[in-house]
Scaffold this motif. Structure first.
Motif, PDB file in Angstrom:
ATOM      1  N   UNK A   1      -4.576  10.123   3.931  1.00  0.00           N
ATOM      2  CA  UNK A   1      -5.493   9.025   3.716  1.00  0.00           C
ATOM      3  C   UNK A   1      -4.868   7.742   4.417  1.00  0.00           C
ATOM      4  N   UNK A   2      -5.569   7.019   4.771  1.00  0.00           N
ATOM      5  CA  UNK A   2      -5.483   5.803   5.433  1.00  0.00           C
ATOM      6  C   UNK A   2      -6.220   4.845   4.719  1.00  0.00           C
TER       7      UNK A   2
ATOM      8  N   UNK B   1       0.643  -1.426   0.014  1.00  0.00           N
ATOM      9  CA  UNK B   1       0.185  -0.123   0.049  1.00  0.00           C
ATOM     10  C   UNK B   1       0.918   1.184  -0.023  1.00  0.00           C
ATOM     11  N   UNK B   2       2.097   1.149   0.467  1.00  0.00           N
ATOM     12  CA  UNK B   2       2.905   2.166   0.466  1.00  0.00           C
ATOM     13  C   UNK B   2       2.935   3.204  -0.748  1.00  0.00           C
TER      14      UNK B   2
ATOM     15  N   UNK C   1       0.353   5.737  -0.882  1.00  0.00           N
ATOM     16  CA  UNK C   1       0.377   6.796   0.014  1.00  0.00           C
ATOM     17  C   UNK C   1       1.372   7.841  -0.425  1.00  0.00           C
TER      18      UNK C   1
ATOM     19  N   UNK D   1       0.046   3.753  10.936  1.00  0.00           N
ATOM     20  CA  UNK D   1      -0.565   4.019   9.392  1.00  0.00           C
ATOM     21  C   UNK D   1      -1.655   5.441   9.633  1.00  0.00           C
ATOM     22  N   UNK D   2      -2.068   5.430  10.559  1.00  0.00           N
ATOM     23  CA  UNK D   2      -3.002   6.876  10.821  1.00  0.00           C
ATOM     24  C   UNK D   2      -2.138   7.883  10.999  1.00  0.00           C
TER      25      UNK D   2
ATOM     26  N   UNK E   1      -5.653  -1.375   3.222  1.00  0.00           N
ATOM     27  CA  UNK E   1      -4.725  -1.859   3.765  1.00  0.00           C
ATOM     28  C   UNK E   1      -3.320  -1.188   4.258  1.00  0.00           C
ATOM     29  N   UNK E   2      -2.824  -1.368   5.073  1.00  0.00           N
ATOM     30  CA  UNK E   2      -1.858  -0.532   5.746  1.00  0.00           C
ATOM     31  C   UNK E   2      -0.861  -0.236   4.647  1.00  0.00           C
ATOM     32  N   UNK E   3      -0.572   1.306   4.721  1.00  0.00           N
ATOM     33  CA  UNK E   3       0.463   1.654   3.662  1.00  0.00           C
ATOM     34  C   UNK E   3       1.677   2.107   4.460  1.00  0.00           C
ATOM     35  N   UNK E   4       2.234   1.184   4.964  1.00  0.00           N
ATOM     36  CA  UNK E   4       3.575   1.355   5.792  1.00  0.00           C
ATOM     37  C   UNK E   4       4.770   0.580   5.143  1.00  0.00           C
ATOM     38  N   UNK E   5       6.068   1.166   5.320  1.00  0.00           N
ATOM     39  CA  UNK E   5       7.071   0.471   4.997  1.00  0.00           C
ATOM     40  C   UNK E   5       7.506  -0.537   5.925  1.00  0.00           C
ATOM     41  N   UNK E   6       7.687  -1.679   5.581  1.00  0.00           N
ATOM     42  CA  UNK E   6       7.950  -2.871   6.748  1.00  0.00           C
ATOM     43  C   UNK E   6       9.367  -2.803   7.069  1.00  0.00           C
TER      44      UNK E   6
END
Ligand SMILES: Nc1ncnc2c1ncn2[C@@H]1O[C@H](COP(=O)(O)OP(=O)(O)OP(=O)(O)O)[C@@H](O)[C@H]1O
Ligand SMILES: [Mg+2]
Lengths: 271, 328
Positions: free
Chosen positions: B86-87, A104-105, A108, B150-151, B90-95
């Motif tokens: 925007x959230x 998803x990143x 974003x 994410x939020x 599905x989580x938009x994070x960098x793992x």
């Protein structure tokens, strides 16, 4: 949890010309991609282990059987392994982009007030940095197995310059692949399907004169051979031809054509 | 930068989107005022995410117009992006990055500057209860932590409009309530929130206005109270031991009885204030010496909404019935 008081609803948008913002965004994305490389075992291995393995295997398993004329096989082989390592390293751009796109990143990044193509530039730059490190490692490994360059300072600068431009070109091509493949598995396959034939059907491991006609024609006219030949000339003084110019033309051509295509693909993907 | 000439934070007119023959959005209209919480309620595949993606400039519509913070999403995407957080679903994070690195990266990309980014990151981490894991890679986070980081990433630039696509799906009840409080807190500071959900209860608890969508069309809209009134009230279901008791119970509640089923010896009564009524009913039954099999509180579910509005039921697996009481 208490309420979340937001200090102000006005973003502190600093003033800077657009192009400087772009550079700063691209640099942030580069730092991100470099962190990915340093934090993934798989990627770290690819930086150091694979080049050394290639070097040792070719030098000692094949080395004795191949006739390279006046120069030693270690001296002949080096340029081939060097270019092959750069090609595989730069091809990581495909996988890194495909991984990003599956998460998803990217959405974003796209919802931020930046030019999302900074993400592409970030990956490509990070892979260039990775390749610079791989390049140093491969030179050291080469010296250990008998590679004895005759190059002076100027020649070394030529080698480094062409190595960077070549790496950039492969990264740009790989970016396109990363944007068109539909899955991670496919991204991994492209390396084998595209890079392997290019590196093997070239002057990397054996002189092209020994190949069957069709292969020879391909090998002698494809860009990797020109890059290898140019580097071989600079490094160990093989007879010079116009390979350097042809190599440079190929690399610049690839960059100029594929970079805008990659940026365009990235913009339209998923819209 | 902010357009304050209108108090409509979001305005959507006749929005259409198709994938090939599949009409995903078939003419959506709605408006959201500043500081309001709007819930888009609908089952899987209703088109909720598609709407969010169009409004956040990730997707372009086929027809219709949408303005966010007064800016047209198609013509002025840059200005829209500067106004929103925007959230996604599905989580938009960098793992590979830590929570803090994720947050600071986004802050810098929002052009907040180094110092401001650091300050805001720290504050958000504290407020969202993420300080402890902030230096761990997000890879190691639980689902709830991921949602919160994410939020946080969506909040770092203090956007005036926030999109939350199913913010509580997959959260445990405790984390869900925490998330609700965060969202309410945001709206209290005049942030406009558009959230999507599959849960009536969530929309009920949070939203000023609910828009029910199904198969790409708005099938109902209104305040939670208005909507629930149109669907039917909360009710208590009583099942008694024997037929005599059944008749007695019927007499006892008379006018409040919504429906009854002599065969199952069950009857439903309307209730306005759930658990309080539950107690009252229990003591009434006890006084009359009626022996009950079970007594339970039923709230209108998304399924009820859909049954009522479309005649077909949803495929929401998690039927969220509140069973306030079990067999006695
Ligand atoms: N890229 C695409 N290509 C084809 N169909 C798509 C595409 N994206 C979405 N759809 C279809 O559009 C419809 C609406 O999808 P959307 O994701 O908006 O639903 P949703 O309401 O968010 O559902 P959920 O609750 O499952 O998240 C679905 O039928 C989906 O299959
Ligand atoms: Mg969705």
């Amino acid at each position: 949890m208490t309420t979340l008081a937001i200090e102000s609803n006005i973003q502190t948008q600093q003033r800077k010309p657009k192009i400087l913002w772009y550079v700063s965004d691209a640099w942030i994305m580069t730092q991100r991609s470099v962190r990915h490389i340093t934090r993934s075992m798989d990627q770290l291995m690819s930086v150091a282990m694979f080049p050394i393995m290639f070097m040792l295997l070719n030098r000692y398993v094949l080395g004795g059987a191949i006739d390279t004329g006046d120069i030693s096989y270690a001296n002949y082989l080096f340029a081939g392994i060097f270019v092959q390592t750069l090609a595989f390293g730069a091809n990581y751009t495909t996988i890194n982009l495909a991984v990003d796109l599956q998460q998803g990143i990217v959405d974003r990044f796209r919802s931020l007030p930046m030019n999302p193509s900074a993400l592409l530039v970030g990956h490509i730059t990070a892979d260039l940095i990775r390749n610079a490190i791989s390049g140093v490692i491969i030179i050291l490994a080469g010296l250990l197995v008998g590679f004895r360059p005759t190059a002076g300072l100027i020649e070394w600068l030529y080698v480094i310059g062409l190595a960077l431009i070549f790496s950039l070109a492969i990264s740009c091509l790989s970016a396109i692949l990363g944007l068109v493949v539909k899955s991670l598995e496919a991204a991994q396959w492209t390396g084998f399907v595209v890079i392997f034939p290019l590196t093997f059907i070239s002057s990397a491991f054996v002189p092209t004169q020994t190949m069957p006609t069709v292969l020879r024609a391909f090998a002698e006219n494809q860009p990797l051979t020109h890059v290898m030949n140019a580097m071989r000339t600079w490094l160990v003084g093989t007879p010079s031809d116009n390979s350097a110019w042809i190599a440079l033309a190929w690399c610049l051509g690839i960059i100029i054509i594929s970079l805008p295509i990659a940026a365009w693909l990235f913009r339209v993907r998923g819209k | 930068m902010l357009n304050t000439s209108t108090d409509r934070a979001i305005a959507v007119k006749d929005l259409k989107k198709s994938y090939g023959k599949l009409k995903v959005l078939d003419g959506i209209d709605f408006e959201v005022h500043r500081g309001e919480i709007l819930a888009l309620l609908g089952p899987n595949g209703a088109g909720k995410t598609t709407i969010v993606r169009i409004l956040s400039t990730l997707l372009s519509q086929d027809e219709g117009t949408a303005t966010v913070n007064g800016f047209d999403v198609r013509r002025e995407p840059g200005a829209v992006r500067s106004s929103i957080g925007l959230t996604g679903q599905y989580a938009a994070v960098d793992e590979y990055l830590t929570g803090r690195e994720n947050l600071e990266m986004i802050g810098l990309l929002y052009r907040l500057g180094e110092q401001e980014t650091k300050n805001r990151s720290q504050k958000l981490l504290e407020r969202l209860d993420l300080v402890e894991p902030s230096n761990r890679r997000v890879k190691t986070y639980s689902g709830g932590m991921r949602r919160r980081i994410d939020l946080a990433m969506s909040l770092i630039a203090s956007p005036s409009i926030l999109f939350l696509d199913e913010p509580t799906t997959g959260l445990d009840p405790h984390s869900r309530i925490t998330m609700w409080e965060i969202i309410k807190g945001l709206a209290a500071t005049n942030v406009t929130v558009l959230l999507t959900t599959q849960y009536m209860e969530e929309a009920d608890r949070l939203a000023d206005k609910i828009i029910v969508i199904d198969k790409g069309s708005v099938i109902a809209q209104g305040t939670p109270t208005e909507l629930k009134a149109s669907i039917g009230p909360d009710h208590l279901e009583i099942i008694v031991k024997d037929d005599d008791d059944f008749l007695n119970t019927l007499k006892l509640f008379e006018t409040d009885v919504l429906q009854n089923d002599p065969k199952r010896r069950s009857l439903s009564i309307i209730t306005k204030n759930g658990t309080a009524d539950l107690k009252k009913v229990l003591s009434m039954l006890e006084e009359s010496k009626i022996i009950i099999d079970s007594l339970s509180l039923h709230r209108p579910t998304l399924d009820d909404v859909f049954l009522a509005l479309t005649g077909h039921s949803t495929s929401v697996e998690a039927e969220r019935q509140t069973n306030a009481s079990t067999t006695l």
